[in-house]
Design a protein around this motif. Structure first.
Motif, PDB file in Angstrom:
ATOM      1  N   VAL A   1      -2.742  -6.478   6.391  1.00  0.00           N
ATOM      2  CA  VAL A   1      -3.024  -7.622   5.502  1.00  0.00           C
ATOM      3  C   VAL A   1      -3.310  -8.871   6.334  1.00  0.00           C
ATOM      4  O   VAL A   1      -4.302  -9.573   6.113  1.00  0.00           O
ATOM      5  CB  VAL A   1      -1.823  -7.864   4.544  1.00  0.00           C
ATOM      6  CG1 VAL A   1      -1.913  -9.226   3.869  1.00  0.00           C
ATOM      7  CG2 VAL A   1      -1.731  -6.750   3.511  1.00  0.00           C
ATOM      8  N   GLU A   2      -2.418  -9.132   7.313  1.00  0.00           N
ATOM      9  CA  GLU A   2      -2.566 -10.329   8.177  1.00  0.00           C
ATOM     10  C   GLU A   2      -3.885 -10.318   8.923  1.00  0.00           C
ATOM     11  O   GLU A   2      -4.548 -11.332   9.042  1.00  0.00           O
ATOM     12  CB  GLU A   2      -1.484 -10.301   9.275  1.00  0.00           C
ATOM     13  CG  GLU A   2      -0.193 -11.000   8.949  1.00  0.00           C
ATOM     14  CD  GLU A   2       0.847 -10.669  10.027  1.00  0.00           C
ATOM     15  OE1 GLU A   2       0.495 -10.585  11.222  1.00  0.00           O
ATOM     16  OE2 GLU A   2       2.010 -10.445   9.629  1.00  0.00           O
ATOM     17  N   THR A   3      -4.276  -9.155   9.443  1.00  0.00           N
ATOM     18  CA  THR A   3      -5.429  -9.094  10.349  1.00  0.00           C
ATOM     19  C   THR A   3      -6.747  -8.851   9.625  1.00  0.00           C
ATOM     20  O   THR A   3      -7.788  -9.337  10.054  1.00  0.00           O
ATOM     21  CB  THR A   3      -5.208  -7.965  11.393  1.00  0.00           C
ATOM     22  OG1 THR A   3      -3.893  -8.085  11.902  1.00  0.00           O
ATOM     23  CG2 THR A   3      -6.203  -8.046  12.533  1.00  0.00           C
TER      24      THR A   3
ATOM     25  N   GLY B   1      -7.243  -8.945   5.990  1.00  0.00           N
ATOM     26  CA  GLY B   1      -7.440  -9.561   4.675  1.00  0.00           C
ATOM     27  C   GLY B   1      -7.418  -8.615   3.490  1.00  0.00           C
ATOM     28  O   GLY B   1      -8.007  -8.909   2.450  1.00  0.00           O
ATOM     29  N   PHE B   2      -6.743  -7.475   3.645  1.00  0.00           N
ATOM     30  CA  PHE B   2      -6.568  -6.581   2.488  1.00  0.00           C
ATOM     31  C   PHE B   2      -5.415  -7.091   1.631  1.00  0.00           C
ATOM     32  O   PHE B   2      -4.557  -7.842   2.105  1.00  0.00           O
ATOM     33  CB  PHE B   2      -6.220  -5.157   2.961  1.00  0.00           C
ATOM     34  CG  PHE B   2      -7.415  -4.296   3.263  1.00  0.00           C
ATOM     35  CD1 PHE B   2      -7.678  -3.170   2.495  1.00  0.00           C
ATOM     36  CD2 PHE B   2      -8.284  -4.608   4.307  1.00  0.00           C
ATOM     37  CE1 PHE B   2      -8.775  -2.369   2.771  1.00  0.00           C
ATOM     38  CE2 PHE B   2      -9.385  -3.809   4.577  1.00  0.00           C
ATOM     39  CZ  PHE B   2      -9.623  -2.690   3.818  1.00  0.00           C
ATOM     40  N   VAL B   3      -5.389  -6.670   0.384  1.00  0.00           N
ATOM     41  CA  VAL B   3      -4.219  -6.895  -0.477  1.00  0.00           C
ATOM     42  C   VAL B   3      -3.361  -5.638  -0.420  1.00  0.00           C
ATOM     43  O   VAL B   3      -3.886  -4.522  -0.532  1.00  0.00           O
ATOM     44  CB  VAL B   3      -4.655  -7.165  -1.941  1.00  0.00           C
ATOM     45  CG1 VAL B   3      -3.460  -7.103  -2.889  1.00  0.00           C
ATOM     46  CG2 VAL B   3      -5.325  -8.524  -2.048  1.00  0.00           C
ATOM     47  N   HIS B   4      -2.057  -5.834  -0.204  1.00  0.00           N
ATOM     48  CA  HIS B   4      -1.133  -4.697  -0.120  1.00  0.00           C
ATOM     49  C   HIS B   4      -0.533  -4.439  -1.500  1.00  0.00           C
ATOM     50  O   HIS B   4       0.150  -5.304  -2.052  1.00  0.00           O
ATOM     51  CB  HIS B   4      -0.019  -5.048   0.886  1.00  0.00           C
ATOM     52  CG  HIS B   4       1.045  -4.016   0.996  1.00  0.00           C
ATOM     53  ND1 HIS B   4       2.317  -4.306   1.417  1.00  0.00           N
ATOM     54  CD2 HIS B   4       1.052  -2.675   0.742  1.00  0.00           C
ATOM     55  CE1 HIS B   4       3.051  -3.214   1.437  1.00  0.00           C
ATOM     56  NE2 HIS B   4       2.310  -2.206   1.023  1.00  0.00           N
ATOM     57  N   LEU B   5      -0.807  -3.269  -2.043  1.00  0.00           N
ATOM     58  CA  LEU B   5      -0.168  -2.879  -3.304  1.00  0.00           C
ATOM     59  C   LEU B   5       0.752  -1.705  -3.009  1.00  0.00           C
ATOM     60  O   LEU B   5       0.281  -0.585  -2.769  1.00  0.00           O
ATOM     61  CB  LEU B   5      -1.215  -2.475  -4.350  1.00  0.00           C
ATOM     62  CG  LEU B   5      -2.203  -3.562  -4.779  1.00  0.00           C
ATOM     63  CD1 LEU B   5      -3.178  -2.993  -5.810  1.00  0.00           C
ATOM     64  CD2 LEU B   5      -1.476  -4.763  -5.365  1.00  0.00           C
ATOM     65  N   SER B   6       2.059  -1.976  -2.997  1.00  0.00           N
ATOM     66  CA  SER B   6       3.022  -0.894  -2.785  1.00  0.00           C
ATOM     67  C   SER B   6       3.431  -0.364  -4.150  1.00  0.00           C
ATOM     68  O   SER B   6       3.969  -1.113  -4.976  1.00  0.00           O
ATOM     69  CB  SER B   6       4.241  -1.434  -2.023  1.00  0.00           C
ATOM     70  OG  SER B   6       5.370  -0.645  -2.304  1.00  0.00           O
ATOM     71  N   ALA B   7       3.165   0.925  -4.381  1.00  0.00           N
ATOM     72  CA  ALA B   7       3.526   1.512  -5.682  1.00  0.00           C
ATOM     73  C   ALA B   7       5.032   1.381  -5.915  1.00  0.00           C
ATOM     74  O   ALA B   7       5.477   1.043  -7.014  1.00  0.00           O
ATOM     75  CB  ALA B   7       3.096   2.975  -5.722  1.00  0.00           C
ATOM     76  N   GLY B   8       5.821   1.605  -4.849  1.00  0.00           N
ATOM     77  CA  GLY B   8       7.280   1.479  -4.973  1.00  0.00           C
ATOM     78  C   GLY B   8       7.685   0.059  -5.342  1.00  0.00           C
ATOM     79  O   GLY B   8       8.537  -0.146  -6.222  1.00  0.00           O
ATOM     80  N   ASP B   9       7.083  -0.944  -4.693  1.00  0.00           N
ATOM     81  CA  ASP B   9       7.420  -2.346  -5.011  1.00  0.00           C
ATOM     82  C   ASP B   9       7.050  -2.675  -6.455  1.00  0.00           C
ATOM     83  O   ASP B   9       7.789  -3.379  -7.150  1.00  0.00           O
ATOM     84  CB  ASP B   9       6.667  -3.317  -4.080  1.00  0.00           C
ATOM     85  CG  ASP B   9       7.254  -3.361  -2.675  1.00  0.00           C
ATOM     86  OD1 ASP B   9       8.342  -2.787  -2.463  1.00  0.00           O
ATOM     87  OD2 ASP B   9       6.613  -3.970  -1.789  1.00  0.00           O
TER      88      ASP B   9
ATOM     89  N   LYS C   1       2.222  -0.258  18.886  1.00  0.00           N
ATOM     90  CA  LYS C   1       1.370   0.870  19.305  1.00  0.00           C
ATOM     91  C   LYS C   1       0.752   1.557  18.081  1.00  0.00           C
ATOM     92  O   LYS C   1      -0.401   1.970  18.100  1.00  0.00           O
ATOM     93  CB  LYS C   1       2.187   1.891  20.107  1.00  0.00           C
ATOM     94  CG  LYS C   1       2.518   1.425  21.511  1.00  0.00           C
ATOM     95  CD  LYS C   1       1.962   2.424  22.540  1.00  0.00           C
ATOM     96  CE  LYS C   1       1.926   1.856  23.944  1.00  0.00           C
ATOM     97  NZ  LYS C   1       3.241   1.659  24.554  1.00  0.00           N
ATOM     98  N   VAL C   2       1.559   1.687  17.021  1.00  0.00           N
ATOM     99  CA  VAL C   2       1.011   2.303  15.795  1.00  0.00           C
ATOM    100  C   VAL C   2      -0.144   1.433  15.283  1.00  0.00           C
ATOM    101  O   VAL C   2      -1.222   1.942  14.952  1.00  0.00           O
ATOM    102  CB  VAL C   2       2.109   2.464  14.706  1.00  0.00           C
ATOM    103  CG1 VAL C   2       1.492   2.950  13.398  1.00  0.00           C
ATOM    104  CG2 VAL C   2       3.194   3.438  15.160  1.00  0.00           C
ATOM    105  N   PHE C   3       0.065   0.122  15.283  1.00  0.00           N
ATOM    106  CA  PHE C   3      -0.995  -0.763  14.780  1.00  0.00           C
ATOM    107  C   PHE C   3      -2.255  -0.655  15.646  1.00  0.00           C
ATOM    108  O   PHE C   3      -3.372  -0.652  15.112  1.00  0.00           O
ATOM    109  CB  PHE C   3      -0.494  -2.214  14.706  1.00  0.00           C
ATOM    110  CG  PHE C   3      -1.482  -3.116  14.026  1.00  0.00           C
ATOM    111  CD1 PHE C   3      -1.931  -2.849  12.738  1.00  0.00           C
ATOM    112  CD2 PHE C   3      -1.991  -4.240  14.676  1.00  0.00           C
ATOM    113  CE1 PHE C   3      -2.857  -3.671  12.094  1.00  0.00           C
ATOM    114  CE2 PHE C   3      -2.913  -5.069  14.048  1.00  0.00           C
ATOM    115  CZ  PHE C   3      -3.345  -4.779  12.764  1.00  0.00           C
TER     116      PHE C   3
ATOM    117  N   THR D   1       5.538  -1.507   6.806  1.00  0.00           N
ATOM    118  CA  THR D   1       5.500  -2.332   8.028  1.00  0.00           C
ATOM    119  C   THR D   1       4.054  -2.495   8.501  1.00  0.00           C
ATOM    120  O   THR D   1       3.606  -3.602   8.807  1.00  0.00           O
ATOM    121  CB  THR D   1       6.346  -1.649   9.132  1.00  0.00           C
ATOM    122  OG1 THR D   1       7.674  -1.491   8.626  1.00  0.00           O
ATOM    123  CG2 THR D   1       6.351  -2.442  10.410  1.00  0.00           C
ATOM    124  N   GLN D   2       3.315  -1.401   8.542  1.00  0.00           N
ATOM    125  CA  GLN D   2       1.922  -1.470   9.019  1.00  0.00           C
ATOM    126  C   GLN D   2       1.019  -2.145   7.995  1.00  0.00           C
ATOM    127  O   GLN D   2       0.078  -2.850   8.372  1.00  0.00           O
ATOM    128  CB  GLN D   2       1.399  -0.064   9.365  1.00  0.00           C
ATOM    129  CG  GLN D   2       2.114   0.586  10.536  1.00  0.00           C
ATOM    130  CD  GLN D   2       1.992  -0.208  11.843  1.00  0.00           C
ATOM    131  OE1 GLN D   2       0.965  -0.852  12.100  1.00  0.00           O
ATOM    132  NE2 GLN D   2       3.041  -0.173  12.659  1.00  0.00           N
TER     133      GLN D   2
END
Ligand SMILES: Nc1ncnc2c1ncn2[C@@H]1O[C@H](COP(=O)(O)OP(=O)(O)O)[C@@H](O)[C@H]1O
Ligand SMILES: Nc1ccn([C@H]2C[C@H](O)[C@@H](COP(=O)(O)OP(=O)(O)O)O2)c(=O)n1
Length: 250
Positions: free
Chosen positions: A59-61, A63-71, A208-210, A53-54
């Motif tokens: 990524v949106e804010t 500009g990182f690329v999200h690499l989820s090992a599980g995905d 709040k977490v973000f 979720t975070q």
């Protein structure tokens, strides 16, 4: 007369620049072939603590690329690859897939991306993950985000996640919690010794977490004349001063 043309060996040298930090595993040198200065943040935390979720918000804010090992592992199961059955069985049992498989998928995703900033989510999940990634890529993470959340809350979230995952049932969830405590917490402890861990109180609302994560990433958008490293060091220091005084899960 001097010439600007590069020799073949000079070009080879450039292509291997991220290899220099890597140490050999069983005498085999690192094999990562990217010439870019890659920036990697590892995102760790128990199952259901809110990592994915975070990561979407980062990524949106930033500009990182999200690499989820599980995905990546779930995509490998779907692709019909020869490892698919083995991966499926391990995930169903809440076990950690052998590191060579996961590191290869992460390495491929990074090499295929044109970006240089990666959030690696759910990795390294054990000491084997950590050591093989480091040896193969030579990459040291910028820092670690560690989502701290009690099991009771993670269990509630996982049972409500509703994504049709084979491992979001109470029996597998309990196994995943055990593996997390036994295998993943030691990796967090390892990085703790080099001051790289930023603990996040993951029990708060998504926004709040973000808010608590945001200052750690600002430096990647607003680089001062000192360079992002100094800004990042200061942000980590501030995070630890303000730090969420929450206990490591269990
Ligand atoms: N801060 C939060 N508060 C309440 N629910 C959350 C929060 N963060 C995530 N969730 C929900 O909890 C579930 C697990 O979140 P997810 O991001 O998939 O966790 P992880 O990637 O760590 O397994 C999802 O259904 C998600 O919508
Ligand atoms: N580095 C990793 C990451 C995930 N896996 C496997 C084992 C994990 O229980 C599953 C699901 O991981 P994922 O990160 O998608 O999900 P949770 O954080 O457990 O909610 O994938 C792995 O074997 N190695």
């Amino acid at each position: 007369m001097a010439t600007a043309t590069k020799t073949v060996s000079e070009e080879e040298e450039e292509v291997t620049t991220v290899k220099v930090n890597g140490s050999a595993v069983n005498g085999v040198p690192p094999v990562f072939t990217s010439s870019r200065e890659l920036k990697v943040v590892f995102v760790l935390g128990g199952p259901g603590s809110g990592k994915g979720t975070q990561c979407s918000k980062i990524v949106e804010t930033f500009g990182f690329v999200h690499l989820s090992a599980g995905d990546l592992l779930r995509a490998e199961i779907k692709s019909g690859n020869e490892n698919g059955n083995m991966i499926q069985n391990m995930i169903k049992e809440g076990k950690i897939v052998p590191a060579e498989v996961t590191v290869k998928l992460l390495q491929k995703a990074m090499e295929e991306s044109e970006n240089d900033k990666f959030l690696i989510d759910g990795f390294p999940r054990n000491e084997e993950n950590r050591a093989i990634f480091e040896s193969v890529t030579g990459i040291e993470p910028q820092f670690i985000l560690f989502f701290d959340c009690p099991e009771q809350e993670m269990e509630r979230r996982l049972l409500g996640r509703n994504q049709g995952r084979v491992d979001d049932n109470i029996e597998t969830i309990r196994k995943r919690f055990k593996v997390f405590v036994e295998s993943s917490i030691p990796v967090v402890d390892y990085y703790e010794t080099s001051g790289k861990v930023n603990k996040i109180d993951a029990t708060k609302s998504v926004d709040k977490v973000f808010d608590s994560i945001r200052p750690l990433f600002d430096c990647f958008n607003h680089v001062s004349s000192n360079g992002y490293e100094e800004e990042l060091t200061e942000a980590i220091k501030q995070h630890n001063i303000n730090g969420s005084a929450v206990a490591i899960t269990n």
